[in-house]
Every structure is written in C-alpha cells, then in structure tokens.
Write a protein that holds these residues in place. Sequence first.
Motif: not given
Lengths: 228, 228
Positions: B2-5, B198-201, B205-217
Amino acid sequence: MDIADLTPELLPYLGQAAYFELGMFENLAQAIRLAPDLDSKEGLSAAAGRALAKHQGLVAEIRRRGGEPAEVMAPFAPALDDFRAKTMGADWHELLLSCYLAGGLLDDFFIRLSDGLPGDVGPRVAHLLGQGAGTDVLVKHLKTAIDGSPGLGSHLALWGRRLVGDTLLVARSAIPAAVPADGASVPAHGPAPAHGPASAHGEAQIEPVFTELIAAHTRRMDGLGLTA
Amino acid sequence: MDIADLTPELLPYLGQAAYFELGMFENLAQAIRLAPDLDSKEGLSAAAGRALAKHQGLVAEIRRRGGEPAEVMAPFAPALDDFRAKTMGADWHELLLSCYLAGGLLDDFFIRLSDGLPGDVGPRVAHLLGQGAGTDVLVKHLKTAIDGSPGLGSHLALWGRRLVGDTLLVARSAIPAAVPADGASVPAHGPAPAHGPASAHGEAQIEPVFTELIAAHTRRMDGLGLTA
C-alpha cells in the motif's frame, strides 16, 4: 498623430518586445535568487511567471508568422543585454526597482506602439502585455524596505532617475528612423540608432508618447514615495 | 504494497514537492543565464515555465487547504538548498544533466507517492507533475554536446552516477519514518532522517519504489548514451 508612423514593422517589434520580456524574466529569476526569505521568493516567482508568459506569447506570435524566434530577437540582443547589465543594480532593492520601473515603462511603451500594428495582432499583444505584471510584490517589498531604512529612499530615488534615462533610450531605439523633413523615405525596420538625428517632424510625433511614458513613470516613483 | 504507507501527510508532501519545483525553476533560470546562444535560451525558457507552473500548482493546493506556502515549504528548504548546491554542477552541461536527471527522478517519485494522498488531490497532483516537463530541449543540447566532444560522455556519466545518489536521498527523506518491526506507531509526518534506521518491514515496502525510480533513471542515462 498616427501611432503607426512610430511603430516598427511587425517582426522587429515582436522580436524586441519578446527579448525584453525574456530579460525581465531573467532579472526576476535573479531577484528570486537574491530574495532574503521564502515568502519573497514565492511572491516573486509569480512575477517571473508573468514575464515568461509575455515572452512566450510574443514568441508564439513570431512563430505564427513563420519567424524563427532566435533570429528575430537576435538584432536586439546586444543593446538589451547592455541595458540589463547597466540596470541590474548592486543589490536586491536596486534590482527590484529596475524590474518595476523598466518593466512598467516598456510594457506601457510596447502596448502604445501595438496600436500601429497591422491586422488583429495589435489588440492581442496589448492584451498580453497589459495583463497584471505581478508587480504588487515588487512594490510591497520596496515600500517595506524604504519605510524601514532611513536613507534608502533617497538612494533609490537617484537609482530610479538613472534608470529612466536608460529605459527611454531602449524605447527610442524601437522607433523607426524619423522621416526627414524633406520627406525622403528611410528604411522603417530594424532598430534605429538611439542617438540618431531626428527631424523636427519625427520628434514632434514622438514627444507626446514619451511625455505619457514619463508621467506614468513619475506616478510609479510617487507611489513609492520617491522623488522622480 | 500500500503506497499510502509511504506517503507523507498532505501538507508536508505538497511543501516538499513545491519547494523542489521552485528549485528546479531556479536551476533552469540559471541554465538560461549560462546558455551559449539565443536559441538555447528560448528552448530552456519553456522548460523553466513548466517547472514554475508545477510549483505554482502545488502552491495553489497548499493555499486551498489554508496553508501558508512559505511556512509549509520552510522545513524542506535547508535540505533542498543543500541538494541544489551539490548538484548545480560546474558548467552548463552538468547543470543541464542535473535538471534532466533529478527533475525526472523526483517528478516520478512525487507522482508515485501521490497515489497515497487522501481525497481527489492525488490525481490532480499527478496530472500536474506528469505534464511534459519540457525536457526535450535538455536532451537535445546534451546529446549534441556529447556527440561533438570526445570525453564529455564519460565525464557526464560520472556526474550522473553521483547525482542519482544525492537525488535518491531527497526521495528517501520524503518518506515517513518506517514502521518498526514491533508495529509501534511512529509520527508519520515531517521529513524522516535520510539515513535514519529503518526496519526490514519499512525497507521491504520502499525497495520496489526505488527499484522503479532507478530503472527510469537508467533509461534516461541510456537515452543519452551514458553508462548508468
């Protein structure tokens, strides 16, 4: 008086006005850089946006007529760059006053000349340039500074008097070479020399326009409590 | 997920994004100042106008909620001013690359987070930030320069790799402090420390968002012929 006698040909008119507005935008961007706080930055960004919108509207008019904006603006770049360098000021307040006074005077001037443009472009350009310039924020900051700092008023009054001379020269350079007394035609496009000789006939036409511009300038100075 | 998190509260979100776009505008205004010719100035002025429109749109959203833009942006000014100083570059080409890469990445990021905003503001902000950024002109000038100057490509590739690290830290700072593994709630507003634990939890959550950002970069770098 027929204002069309004073109006340059369409593309040179658009090129000079467009490059002037780009310079206003650059000056306001510089004012944002120098702004002492976020609130000032924020207010100035609106003024910068207005100058940019004017520039872009004029560029769109150039393109509509098949002109290449960079080429059409180029003949005016050296004189306007020189004007900007001379009127940039030594600090934030001088720069704000330059933006307010030179922007106000030359917007007025280009609006006045637009009456002489052919077709429907004149009213469109007048509307574009006549839109609120977002300069309330300039006046607000200048008034606050002048009220809060003894001596700043007389310093800025001097700066304002110096600015008006340079600004009127820019306006003068936009007007095609005056018609000589013997009526021989002269090329009516391109910038006229700022200090070129003008016949009594030409000057008689130009004078009332400049009288209006100076009166509006004086009202701007008065509004700030500065002696013009 | 949930991106809202991951989405900060509305006003801090708008404040950070608005101040970032103001900085993009200031960078592009600086690029106009440094531009080597009128044609480049002209093209960049459109890009500056887009950044300014984004800033103003975000400021309008802040005002609509009764926020005072300068106050809402203020907490983000020190970190973003520092980011701008570090990524301004030493010359025109480095600055253009910063505008293109940091602007692209952080626009993507704020659009991604906007899914988690309450009410109808998310789609409106996504639309605003997703508008063409006018960056074609940045790509055009960078490609021309890279093709014409041996060695510039590898120099700019290095600069691009350095930029992405600093830019991702800005993104990371926007995300509220991660939820600890024991589920205890933490304040979800205001910038989180960029390097905070930051906790593993949270990281999961954050990792997939950053993976997308880096791919676009990486695609942006590839498009310029630079090795990411």
